[in-house]
Design a protein around this motif. Structure first.
Motif, PDB file in Angstrom:
ATOM      1  N   LEU A   1     -14.116 -23.839  -0.204  1.00  5.81           N
ATOM      2  CA  LEU A   1     -15.144 -24.485   0.613  1.00  5.81           C
ATOM      3  C   LEU A   1     -15.706 -23.532   1.659  1.00  5.81           C
ATOM      4  O   LEU A   1     -16.862 -23.655   2.064  1.00  5.81           O
ATOM      5  CB  LEU A   1     -14.574 -25.729   1.302  1.00  5.81           C
ATOM      6  N   HIS A   2     -14.897 -22.585   2.103  1.00  5.38           N
ATOM      7  CA  HIS A   2     -15.361 -21.604   3.090  1.00  5.38           C
ATOM      8  C   HIS A   2     -16.256 -20.542   2.457  1.00  5.38           C
ATOM      9  O   HIS A   2     -16.898 -19.776   3.169  1.00  5.38           O
ATOM     10  CB  HIS A   2     -14.158 -20.903   3.729  1.00  5.38           C
ATOM     11  N   LEU A   3     -16.275 -20.500   1.140  1.00  6.25           N
ATOM     12  CA  LEU A   3     -16.996 -19.437   0.440  1.00  6.25           C
ATOM     13  C   LEU A   3     -18.060 -19.980  -0.502  1.00  6.25           C
ATOM     14  O   LEU A   3     -18.484 -19.306  -1.429  1.00  6.25           O
ATOM     15  CB  LEU A   3     -15.997 -18.557  -0.329  1.00  6.25           C
ATOM     16  N   GLY A   4     -18.453 -21.220  -0.271  1.00  4.60           N
ATOM     17  CA  GLY A   4     -19.583 -21.772  -0.991  1.00  4.60           C
ATOM     18  C   GLY A   4     -19.288 -22.479  -2.288  1.00  4.60           C
ATOM     19  O   GLY A   4     -20.215 -22.932  -2.968  1.00  4.60           O
ATOM     20  N   LEU A   5     -18.012 -22.615  -2.689  1.00  8.19           N
ATOM     21  CA  LEU A   5     -17.717 -23.346  -3.920  1.00  8.19           C
ATOM     22  C   LEU A   5     -17.887 -24.846  -3.689  1.00  8.19           C
ATOM     23  O   LEU A   5     -17.598 -25.347  -2.602  1.00  8.19           O
ATOM     24  CB  LEU A   5     -16.289 -23.066  -4.389  1.00  8.19           C
ATOM     25  N   PRO A   6     -18.335 -25.574  -4.700  1.00  5.54           N
ATOM     26  CA  PRO A   6     -18.457 -27.031  -4.539  1.00  5.54           C
ATOM     27  C   PRO A   6     -17.100 -27.688  -4.391  1.00  5.54           C
ATOM     28  O   PRO A   6     -16.090 -27.194  -4.902  1.00  5.54           O
ATOM     29  CB  PRO A   6     -19.157 -27.466  -5.835  1.00  5.54           C
ATOM     30  N   ALA A   7     -17.065 -28.809  -3.690  1.00  2.00           N
ATOM     31  CA  ALA A   7     -15.800 -29.494  -3.416  1.00  2.00           C
ATOM     32  C   ALA A   7     -15.123 -29.991  -4.679  1.00  2.00           C
ATOM     33  O   ALA A   7     -13.899 -30.159  -4.704  1.00  2.00           O
ATOM     34  CB  ALA A   7     -16.047 -30.654  -2.456  1.00  2.00           C
ATOM     35  N   ASP A   8     -15.905 -30.224  -5.740  1.00  2.00           N
ATOM     36  CA  ASP A   8     -15.310 -30.754  -6.967  1.00  2.00           C
ATOM     37  C   ASP A   8     -14.938 -29.650  -7.954  1.00  2.00           C
ATOM     38  O   ASP A   8     -14.569 -29.943  -9.099  1.00  2.00           O
ATOM     39  CB  ASP A   8     -16.244 -31.760  -7.637  1.00  2.00           C
ATOM     40  N   GLU A   9     -15.006 -28.384  -7.556  1.00  2.00           N
ATOM     41  CA  GLU A   9     -14.592 -27.295  -8.443  1.00  2.00           C
ATOM     42  C   GLU A   9     -13.083 -27.378  -8.661  1.00  2.00           C
ATOM     43  O   GLU A   9     -12.304 -27.334  -7.708  1.00  2.00           O
ATOM     44  CB  GLU A   9     -14.956 -25.936  -7.833  1.00  2.00           C
ATOM     45  N   SER A  10     -12.654 -27.507  -9.907  1.00  2.00           N
ATOM     46  CA  SER A  10     -11.238 -27.758 -10.197  1.00  2.00           C
ATOM     47  C   SER A  10     -10.473 -26.525 -10.645  1.00  2.00           C
ATOM     48  O   SER A  10      -9.242 -26.533 -10.671  1.00  2.00           O
ATOM     49  CB  SER A  10     -11.117 -28.832 -11.291  1.00  2.00           C
ATOM     50  N   ARG A  11     -11.171 -25.444 -10.984  1.00  5.39           N
ATOM     51  CA  ARG A  11     -10.479 -24.295 -11.553  1.00  5.39           C
ATOM     52  C   ARG A  11      -9.678 -23.520 -10.512  1.00  5.39           C
ATOM     53  O   ARG A  11     -10.025 -23.505  -9.338  1.00  5.39           O
ATOM     54  CB  ARG A  11     -11.494 -23.363 -12.218  1.00  5.39           C
ATOM     55  N   GLY A  12      -8.626 -22.870 -10.981  1.00  5.98           N
ATOM     56  CA  GLY A  12      -7.793 -22.054 -10.117  1.00  5.98           C
ATOM     57  C   GLY A  12      -6.647 -21.468 -10.921  1.00  5.98           C
ATOM     58  O   GLY A  12      -6.389 -21.881 -12.055  1.00  5.98           O
ATOM     59  N   TRP A  13      -5.945 -20.506 -10.323  1.00  8.38           N
ATOM     60  CA  TRP A  13      -4.878 -19.820 -11.068  1.00  8.38           C
ATOM     61  C   TRP A  13      -3.715 -20.757 -11.405  1.00  8.38           C
ATOM     62  O   TRP A  13      -3.150 -20.692 -12.508  1.00  8.38           O
ATOM     63  CB  TRP A  13      -4.367 -18.608 -10.276  1.00  8.38           C
ATOM     64  N   ALA A  14      -3.340 -21.645 -10.460  1.00 11.71           N
ATOM     65  CA  ALA A  14      -2.232 -22.558 -10.722  1.00 11.71           C
ATOM     66  C   ALA A  14      -2.615 -23.582 -11.783  1.00 11.71           C
ATOM     67  O   ALA A  14      -1.819 -23.909 -12.673  1.00 11.71           O
ATOM     68  CB  ALA A  14      -1.812 -23.255  -9.431  1.00 11.71           C
ATOM     69  N   ARG A  15      -3.854 -24.090 -11.705  1.00 11.37           N
ATOM     70  CA  ARG A  15      -4.339 -25.021 -12.704  1.00 11.37           C
ATOM     71  C   ARG A  15      -4.338 -24.369 -14.092  1.00 11.37           C
ATOM     72  O   ARG A  15      -3.911 -24.969 -15.081  1.00 11.37           O
ATOM     73  CB  ARG A  15      -5.748 -25.458 -12.326  1.00 11.37           C
ATOM     74  N   ALA A  16      -4.790 -23.104 -14.150  1.00  9.79           N
ATOM     75  CA  ALA A  16      -4.821 -22.381 -15.423  1.00  9.79           C
ATOM     76  C   ALA A  16      -3.413 -22.155 -15.961  1.00  9.79           C
ATOM     77  O   ALA A  16      -3.169 -22.290 -17.173  1.00  9.79           O
ATOM     78  CB  ALA A  16      -5.542 -21.048 -15.246  1.00  9.79           C
ATOM     79  N   TRP A  17      -2.484 -21.810 -15.080  1.00 16.57           N
ATOM     80  CA  TRP A  17      -1.090 -21.573 -15.501  1.00 16.57           C
ATOM     81  C   TRP A  17      -0.494 -22.835 -16.099  1.00 16.57           C
ATOM     82  O   TRP A  17       0.146 -22.796 -17.155  1.00 16.57           O
ATOM     83  CB  TRP A  17      -0.292 -21.096 -14.291  1.00 16.57           C
ATOM     84  N   LEU A  18      -0.726 -23.964 -15.449  1.00 18.95           N
ATOM     85  CA  LEU A  18      -0.202 -25.231 -15.963  1.00 18.95           C
ATOM     86  C   LEU A  18      -0.839 -25.611 -17.291  1.00 18.95           C
ATOM     87  O   LEU A  18      -0.189 -26.198 -18.174  1.00 18.95           O
ATOM     88  CB  LEU A  18      -0.449 -26.341 -14.944  1.00 18.95           C
ATOM     89  N   ASP A  19      -2.124 -25.267 -17.456  1.00 17.45           N
ATOM     90  CA  ASP A  19      -2.854 -25.652 -18.661  1.00 17.45           C
ATOM     91  C   ASP A  19      -2.758 -24.624 -19.779  1.00 17.45           C
ATOM     92  O   ASP A  19      -3.411 -24.772 -20.813  1.00 17.45           O
ATOM     93  CB  ASP A  19      -4.333 -25.884 -18.323  1.00 17.45           C
TER      94      ASP A  19
END
Length: 255
Positions: free
Chosen positions: A47-65
């Protein structure tokens, strides 16, 4: 070769995520190639860098998936990249914590892949997730691990209880104004200077521009570069560069 820095709150709510974004921007303004890694499951750094609040991607999410963690990175500006945590439920976070406990070298194995691409890798560390923190600071060999505190009696007690923690302490939201209600802040700061924890020499002052920057989805400094807090973070960036030079000199490497 990149230098890793982590920021970990003495307690929750002291402003770790905000300061990681601000320091990342300030170092980037000095010409440094930056990667900001979010290890906080609140998933707010974007949010501090302009990403939308509903952006779900991330390293932990990717690791789990079962996906490639590198696909979760975002380039926000040339030379400034972000690796968010990803949206995760409480059960997901517990699963990541368990995986990091069983695979504590997660970041130690991945940092060499990033070292040639970035000058700095900044980690936003969470509260009460010991394996998340240890994977960066202990097993990942973080070069510059810092604790973030506010100057208040609660944090003072917590610092005393963890007197064996040798990490430097960065003070946030300090207001030295001659207001009787702030006398305790001045007294505590003097107490810490005289014989408390090892302090980073640049405190970060209380400033309304900090919350205004987040409201505009911009790091502090991009939004209000004339504010006191932005000037503090710019000075902190200069200290970080000098500290990197000192670390490399001790290791016998060029600055």
């Amino acid at each position: 070769m990149s230098t890793s820095l982590s920021l970990h709150g003495v307690r929750g709510g002291v402003g770790v995520t905000t300061m990681v974004a601000a320091l990342g921007r300030a170092l980037h303004a000095q010409g440094e190639r930056m990667l900001l890694v979010e290890c906080n499951p609140d998933h707010l750094l974007g949010l501090h860098l302009g990403l939308p609040a509903d952006e779900s991607r991330g390293w932990a999410r990717a690791w789990l998936d079962g996906q490639d963690w590198r696909d979760a990175a975002f380039g926000t500006l040339p030379g400034l990249a972000l690796l968010p945590y990803g949206l995760a439920s409480e059960a997901d976070v517990a699963a990541v914590e368990d995986r990091l406990r069983r695979s504590p070298r997660f970041w130690a194995e991945r940092l060499p892949l990033l070292a040639a691409q970035f000058d700095w890798i900044l980690f936003d560390l969470p509260q009460r997730l010991d394996a998340h923190v240890a994977a960066v600071n202990q097993h990942g060999g973080c070069a510059l691990p810092l604790r973030l505190t506010t100057v208040d009696p609660g944090c003072h007690v917590l610092l005393q209880r963890r007197a064996d923690d040798t990490r430097r302490v960065l003070c946030n939201r300090y207001d030295p104004a001659m207001d009787p209600a702030r006398a305790v802040q001045r007294d505590l700061m003097q107490l810490w200077i005289d014989g408390g924890p090892r302090l980073v020499p640049q405190p970060l002052h209380e400033d309304a521009s900090v919350s205004a920057a987040l409201a505009r989805k911009l790091p502090l400094g991009t939004d209000a570069d004339g504010s006191q807090a932005a000037a503090d973070v710019a000075s902190l960036a200069v200290w970080c560069l000098a500290e990197r030079g000192r670390l490399r000199a001790r290791e016998g490497r060029s600055p």
